[in-house]
Scaffold this motif. Sequence first.
Motif, PDB file in Angstrom:
ATOM      1  N   SER A   1      33.111   1.917  56.063  1.00 26.42           N
ATOM      2  CA  SER A   1      33.220   3.363  55.902  1.00 26.42           C
ATOM      3  C   SER A   1      32.574   3.818  54.616  1.00 26.42           C
ATOM      4  O   SER A   1      32.001   4.895  54.534  1.00 26.42           O
ATOM      5  CB  SER A   1      34.679   3.793  55.911  1.00 26.42           C
ATOM      6  OG  SER A   1      35.260   3.436  57.123  1.00 26.42           O
TER       7      SER A   1
ATOM      8  N   GLN B   1      35.496   9.278  61.268  1.00 30.83           N
ATOM      9  CA  GLN B   1      36.410   8.265  61.791  1.00 30.83           C
ATOM     10  C   GLN B   1      37.512   8.891  62.637  1.00 30.83           C
ATOM     11  O   GLN B   1      37.877   8.367  63.663  1.00 30.83           O
ATOM     12  CB  GLN B   1      37.021   7.510  60.612  1.00 30.83           C
ATOM     13  CG  GLN B   1      37.901   6.365  61.024  1.00 30.83           C
ATOM     14  CD  GLN B   1      37.995   5.307  59.934  1.00 30.83           C
ATOM     15  OE1 GLN B   1      37.508   5.494  58.833  1.00 30.83           O
ATOM     16  NE2 GLN B   1      38.603   4.195  60.255  1.00 30.83           N
TER      17      GLN B   1
ATOM     18  N   ASP C   1      31.464   6.692  62.698  1.00 31.35           N
ATOM     19  CA  ASP C   1      32.403   5.794  62.008  1.00 31.35           C
ATOM     20  C   ASP C   1      33.648   5.579  62.854  1.00 31.35           C
ATOM     21  O   ASP C   1      34.479   6.475  62.977  1.00 31.35           O
ATOM     22  CB  ASP C   1      32.756   6.410  60.645  1.00 31.35           C
ATOM     23  CG  ASP C   1      33.552   5.443  59.780  1.00 31.35           C
ATOM     24  OD1 ASP C   1      33.817   4.308  60.249  1.00 31.35           O
ATOM     25  OD2 ASP C   1      33.932   5.825  58.665  1.00 31.35           O
ATOM     26  N   GLU C   2      33.772   4.406  63.414  1.00 31.35           N
ATOM     27  CA  GLU C   2      34.972   4.050  64.187  1.00 31.35           C
ATOM     28  C   GLU C   2      35.315   5.113  65.227  1.00 31.35           C
ATOM     29  O   GLU C   2      36.472   5.491  65.364  1.00 31.35           O
ATOM     30  CB  GLU C   2      36.184   3.888  63.251  1.00 31.35           C
ATOM     31  CG  GLU C   2      35.939   2.999  62.088  1.00 31.35           C
ATOM     32  CD  GLU C   2      36.510   1.603  62.273  1.00 31.35           C
ATOM     33  OE1 GLU C   2      36.815   1.246  63.436  1.00 31.35           O
ATOM     34  OE2 GLU C   2      36.631   0.869  61.285  1.00 31.35           O
TER      35      GLU C   2
END
Lengths: 304, 320, 556, 331, 303
Positions: B49, B97, B176-177
């Motif tokens: 991240s 995320q 991100d994720e």
Amino acid sequence: MLDLRQVSKTYRVGAFGGRRLHAVRGVDFSVRPGEVVSLIGESGSGKSTIGKMVLRLISASSGTIAFEGADIAGLRGHARTKEYYSRVQGVFQDPFSCFNPIFPADRVFELVRAEYAGAVSQAHWRARVEDALTTVGLDPAQVLGKFPHQLSGGQLQRLLIARALLLDIRMLVADEIISMLDASTRIDVLNLLGDLKARGLGILFITHDLSLGNYISDTAVILRRGRVVERGATSAAFSAPAHPYTRRLLASVPQLHTSWQQADARLAQEGEGECPGCAAGGRPGEHGPVDLADDHAVGCYTAA
Amino acid sequence: MRRVSLDVTDLAVYYRTLRGDVRALDGVSFSLADGEIMGLAGESGSGKSTLAKSLIRMDGRMRRIRGRVELDGTELPVDDQRAMVPFRFHEVSLIPQYAMSALNPTRRIGRMIRELIRSRGIDYTAVHPELLRRLELVGLDAQVLDRFPIELSGGMKQRVVMVLSTLLDPSLLIADEVTSALDVTTQRSVAEALAGFRDRGFITSMIFVTHDLALVHQIADTIMVMYAGRPAEKASSRTVIEAPRHPYTRMLLSSLPEVGVTFSGKRLEGIPGQPPGLLDPPEGCRFRDRCPLAFAKCAEEPPFTEVAPGHWAACWKVEG
Amino acid sequence: LAAAAGCTGGGDDSGGGGYPREETLYTTGTQWGPPVNWNPIMSGSYTTGVVGYIYEPLFLFDPQQQEYIPWLAESQEWVGETTYEVTVRQGVTWSDGEALTAEDVAFTYELAKFETVPYHNVWDYLESVEAVDERTARFEFTEDVRRQEFAYYTYSNPIVPEHLWADRSEEEVSTGANKDPVGTGPYLYEDHSEDRQIYAKNEDWWAIEALDLQVAPDYVVDIVNSSNDVTNRLLDQGQVDISNNFLPGVDQKIENNPNISSYYDEPPYMLSANTAWLVPNTTREPLDDPEFRKALAASVDVEKIIQGPYSNLVQAADPTGLLPVWEDYIDSEVVDEHGFSHDPGRAESLLADAGYEDTDGDGLVETPDGEPIELTLEVPSGWTDWMEAARIIADGAKAAGIDVSAEFPDQAALEDGRNAGEFDLVLNNERQISNTPWTYYDYMFQLPVQEQQTTVNFARYENEDAWELTQELARTPVDDTQAMQEIISRLQEIHLQEMPIIPLWYNGLWSQYSTQTWTNFPTSAEDTPNHLPTTWRNYAQLGSVLMLTELEPAGG
Amino acid sequence: MRRYLARKILVYALTFVAAVSINWLIPRLMPGDPVRTMLSRGSAGDPETMQAMRDYYESVFGLDQPAWQQYINFWTSLFQGDLGISVWLFPQPVTGILLDAVPYTLALLLPAILLSWIAGNRFGAFAARSRWLDNTLLPLGYILTATPYMWLGILLAWGLGVVAGWFPTAGAYGFSSIPGWNWTFAWDLVMHWFLPFASLFLVAFGGWAIGMRNLIIYELEAEYSNYLEALGAPRKLVRRYAFRNAVLPQMTGLAVQLGTIVAGALLTEIVFGYPGLGNLILQALNNRDFFLLQGAFLFIVVGVLIANFVVDVVYVVIDPRTRTQMQGGGA
Amino acid sequence: MSDSAIEAKAAQAETGVSGAGGVRWRDTAHFAVRNPKLLIGAGVVLALLATGLVGPLFIDNPPNAYVGPKSAPPGGGYPLGTTSFGQDVWAQFVFGLRATFLVGLVGGGIAAAVGMVVGFTAGYRGGLVDEVLNMITNIVLVLPALVVLIIAAAYLEARGIWLQGCFIGLTSWPWVARAVRAQTLSLATRDFVDLARMSGRRAYKIVFREIAPNMSSYLFMTFILLFGGAILIAAGLDFIGLGPTRGVSLGLMMHSAVSWSALSGGMWWWFVPPGLGITAIVGSLYIMNVGLDEVFNPRLREL
Ligand SMILES: Nc1ncnc2c1ncn2[C@@H]1O[C@H](COP(=O)(O)OP(=O)(O)OP(=O)(O)O)[C@@H](O)[C@H]1O
Ligand SMILES: Nc1ncnc2c1ncn2[C@@H]1O[C@H](COP(=O)(O)OP(=O)(O)OP(=O)(O)O)[C@@H](O)[C@H]1O
Ligand SMILES: [Mg+2]
Ligand SMILES: [Mg+2]
């Protein structure tokens, strides 16, 4: 040992509970000593709800959950509840949230001691804790007295298992205990469960990751929208998934050596498939579990 | 080789904390070709991240220590909030995320998008048809624009954010994720949609951050595995999965159960030990303590070198 | 906002800008809530000015001169032992144009047949009242006529117009708001709102011709009281001309601000309006012992109270408690013999003589039986001046060896206890200036003592002789000063010997004027009027309304 | 939505009944006797007359009936819009007295509440995350909220009124003014209104500003703010969005604070001799005027309830989260 | 007031909690000693508290005694001058501070206690209990507290500071209950609560030993706000003459200053100090509260 019969759970949701949400509907299955049963399903299919009902953290709306023959809804009073928890314990998904962040992590042991082993001497208790820690592969010196944030997720998760082991449990509910862990730690925790199972513990293993369910369990129960769509020996259910939903689920699981395209292709090749249960005599699209083979049943609720 | 769109050289980003600097990113170099989807994998805390944030918006505690980032030939002023603004959204964009909470809960989605677009000095009417088209593409109808975020399911929100973030056809998209919180079926559709965006040219290249190797393998062209703030290995995804060179990657892969593998059949093993703390990481190879192949040389930091064409690794043992 | 009732009459010709400052008198200090009631019969709650400005009595009583001033009545006469005749003035008209007649007078007293009219008990001894002619009303009384009380009624009760009131029910008479008051007085109702009451001059007032009197202000605006702080600000800003509030610290203002003055230009600055008493519960030990009460009386340092909380705005009471206006009735011989003053030594010796001694050595005396004494002096919470006074009294008593402590309960709670006789000591001042000291002694000695003593004799003091004398006083003709004096002197003797209540100081007729707009307010100086400078309810009948006829614009 | 409203209304109705009953009860538990207090102002010195009047008035007020009967009577007449007759301001009906006073109180309260809320929120949002403002003006906000209403009021009255002579310090309009529809009078009203308004406004303003500042800081840290910034949205837009979300809790705050502000208004009115409910309540209390107290209390409770209800409804309208929840939908 | 803000924070579930949860005491201390808001706020409060506690020891006469010349301006033997009776304003101020702190403590304490019990019970028990408690909370919430207090205060024959504190406490808890309930709801879903239940803990122990410690910083901040609020309410009551019937407090001082025409007599030294004292105490409490928030909540910390 653990038997669920037509267990349902309805939540009231919305402001002032205006709406009902059927999280679990008429679920049947059992867990035998030394058996790992995995509950598999997508998010919201009612897996955790079942786990919590078994752990008596919530009560079932209908149906019975019997542990060693006794309906757990009948366990009234503090003493009997305690007694139950000395046999059945759970471990949850998020190890970080299982620890009260402002206390040292080993407080979870202290709680158990305060309630169950008040009479045991300090030294004796310490020995038992260390014993349990060793069983789960932790070095007592490394983890005792530390705060949760000083420990890794795997360590915390194992602490929780050790905590359960301090009691003379027969049954462990493991609710997504590995999904928050790193790939490498995951396998250690899984292996630990495998060892416990070998010691005769019944385990209800809740997961949405089919590959993990497959790795550890003897029996798989596939849930969809609160209902059991397929239940059977893991090997059977995974190698020859009967219900179309199970198959679709399997095809969506990312796998290292099979790409989604390949999985799709296989699915296409084998055909979406009809529910064999419907074919085997259930009313099409709305039948309860229909046995396909010994220890392999399929339910179909698409019409409902 | 195709044109390089992103070039990161020796990027080091630390977090300032009370106890000292957390070296979350400590010398990362890689480049991304046009059209490349790079999966960024690694265990929790390895700096994935941090890398993603460094490329678009650093938070108040992050400090760039060294290194440079070039996008399509221009250097990104990553640690200058103001100077970064023109690049954001237009050139670099992000799917955060927690896409679930990325939308303002009290604004209708359409209005929020309109205001955002206008605030970037772009004529909304010009973009609108494209917006509708892309929503349709991900399986959403135009009505979602009139809804509040809470009225959408997690997957829907995820897709709205996807469409919004890529609306201006950025060169680089950082995801991100984005799939971690989703279940397998939704995971798959989101991941496939992202790949589809690349295929359609909405985005030039993408960094797809995840800790799920099996997932990243499905859509990424290349995979970079990070370990404790440094890249361990980068290669095409097939190579990483099938012929990894770095011992960490190998051990990681070997601990992944697959459908069909069972405990009683084949007992898998994890990687013993724990990653080092990044507050004061040891010199040399950071995987040294857990590495079965570690030898004296590992006390020196292994360079991230190209061990084969398109295959980089940071390990003394893989050299040669 | 406020009921924009619009304005009639004089307001308009001032150009719409409001009531012209130099023609308007601003008063405050009487009205504690919105004006809501213009019923002169409801003597406790009518709006400031209803009696005096609008309704008028037969006579005014000037307490300073101790004389009755014929007002609506031209003359009066006791034509027999039990027959009384009053002649109303020629040419008095009601503000609706009707003439005032003797019928109105008779009617006003007939009204009192209603039990709920405050002067109902005139019918205890009144047999009949009738208008014998246009201008003469005749009252026939029984043998028992309480002449002093009746005289009180003749000046305190306003006359109401029969032609408008005859049809009113008892309820209307005694509880009606009388929204559209029609009277004979110098002012007319103009307007009112939440926080004020406005009167406009009655150009047809009878006294203009009859007595050559003219009220100076064209308008009177009475401002509803809210707090001392507000009044202070109004006074400082010159927005109010006369304030009848107790304003602590006003002495400083009078001394330092040339625009602010009061009746006297030196302490006590104010005239006296009533006596503050220390009331012991004479049914409780040891307060049932006159010697103990006398000792208590001697222990009170009144000077300290006067200089402390009152900053010399009041003066010490005569031992008899009779107000300065009744100076002539004070029998100095009696006072010399039985009077008391602050004298701790005497207090101690009185105690010692009566057997109260400090047997346990705590500096405080016990009863002759050796019982400890613990008394509480209760004063309503929030009555700050009294609270301070109570502290001083308690200190004085302690110094003399009597354990008194001051308590400050809620007012209503205090009154409950006081009326039921459940208290040790309280302060009280519920008797105002009047035409006769009889009202004082009635307050002091009235019998029988009832379960609830709601208005008089809170001390629950029982003395048949004193009560006999009081009743005799009541029957004495008001002009028979000789007889009055004799009776009063005997009452004084009983009072001072028995000390059923202890006079402390005279509360002031609080009154401070701003002379920016109006001058010639009453003062003690030779060349100024000396009417009672107040707007307090029931004081208009004591001549205070005459103040308005003497005012002069400051500018002119 | 309808279900929600029905539910809310039920809660409010219950609250109303409970509050009003409590209010009915408390004065009756108080020591003191309204009729006696009333009569003691009169001059009837004669105990018998006194007793007669007392009996009479007790029956006028219905105080001679058993308590339960009084309670029932109370509700019956309440539904007929009759709040009884004031004891203190006898024989004025309570409704009339209150209707005369309430406009003044509202004239102070409504602008003070709304303006302070709006201005406070704006200012708080503006000051948030600005080091400079945070350290200079915000402490002022804290001081303002911490100031007792009456103290500030008196200081203003003396400072700006008596000493500076800029403003009148008592009453609702000049004592020499004649009410009418003209500018002179309107200006007069405004001048008299200003100081009490200002003291209410200032205290409340500080509170809202601080509340907003704190909330905005949280909102600026939220995911959606980060996302907007990552997409390069200008600071203005990010703040505007944060503001919108932060305003919602401030609205609940408004409902919660209403009682306190009303109380503050009462104190302020007393300080400025403003002819609203404040002085009435205080005097009614001292005079044991059950009926007026009950009435005034009723007005306040109804006012607060309505305001709360409005806030509840508005909240639902502008916060989609609660709305969705009510429809039972949502992700 | 900042009540609304703190309540709102509670409503936004996680924020406050995660702040409290993630506390590392060493960090907290580090930020605490560097936070000017906290330092200044706490400094002023403590200084005034110390004055209130220690000051009276140096004063020989009771605060209401007539000791000096009348209406003397500050200076000489009377640092804050004297009242128009010759009472030492400084002595009254010092004793008044004591009383004011006491009211804050009692009022704030009771409100906090009631609010927490109600909030915890409602939040943890849920269901019908929650609904009923919610309704009670709502009722008390919309009751205009001061008006009720005025009425209730008059009901009492003799009023003391303690009693006043109790009354204030009993009417000002609802927002605390709401906030605590919201926090409890969010904390009760944490797994460690389930874990405690599976350890056989009883409900009250779970609430007080598991949930409450997690919100301790939050509860502390709530208490501070209540403390300040109680002081202000008490001052209001004192001011209109419904304060304690004996003793002194800052509110009573203001009351007597006003009723004895202190301002029109130019005796600002009698009127200003009590108001300033209250403002200083409450204002510093609020500032301290924000400081605490910044210290406890990592998201608000600035390096
Ligand atoms: N306390 C609750 N109140 C209301 N609804 C609930 C509650 N807990 C769960 N649900 C709902 O019940 C359904 C089943 O939830 P459950 O947590 O058992 O799913 P799950 O299979 O464990 O999903 P996941 O994989 O996301 O954990 C979901 O729709 C969820 O929203
Ligand atoms: N705000 C911060 N302050 C201090 N250290 C931080 C901060 N954010 C992250 N870190 C540290 O930086 C390192 C890298 O964090 P990062 O979030 O990049 O990891 P990640 O690979 O994304 O992990 P995950 O898979 O858990 O998201 C970690 O050791 C983390 O503890
Ligand atoms: Mg779950
Ligand atoms: Mg991450």
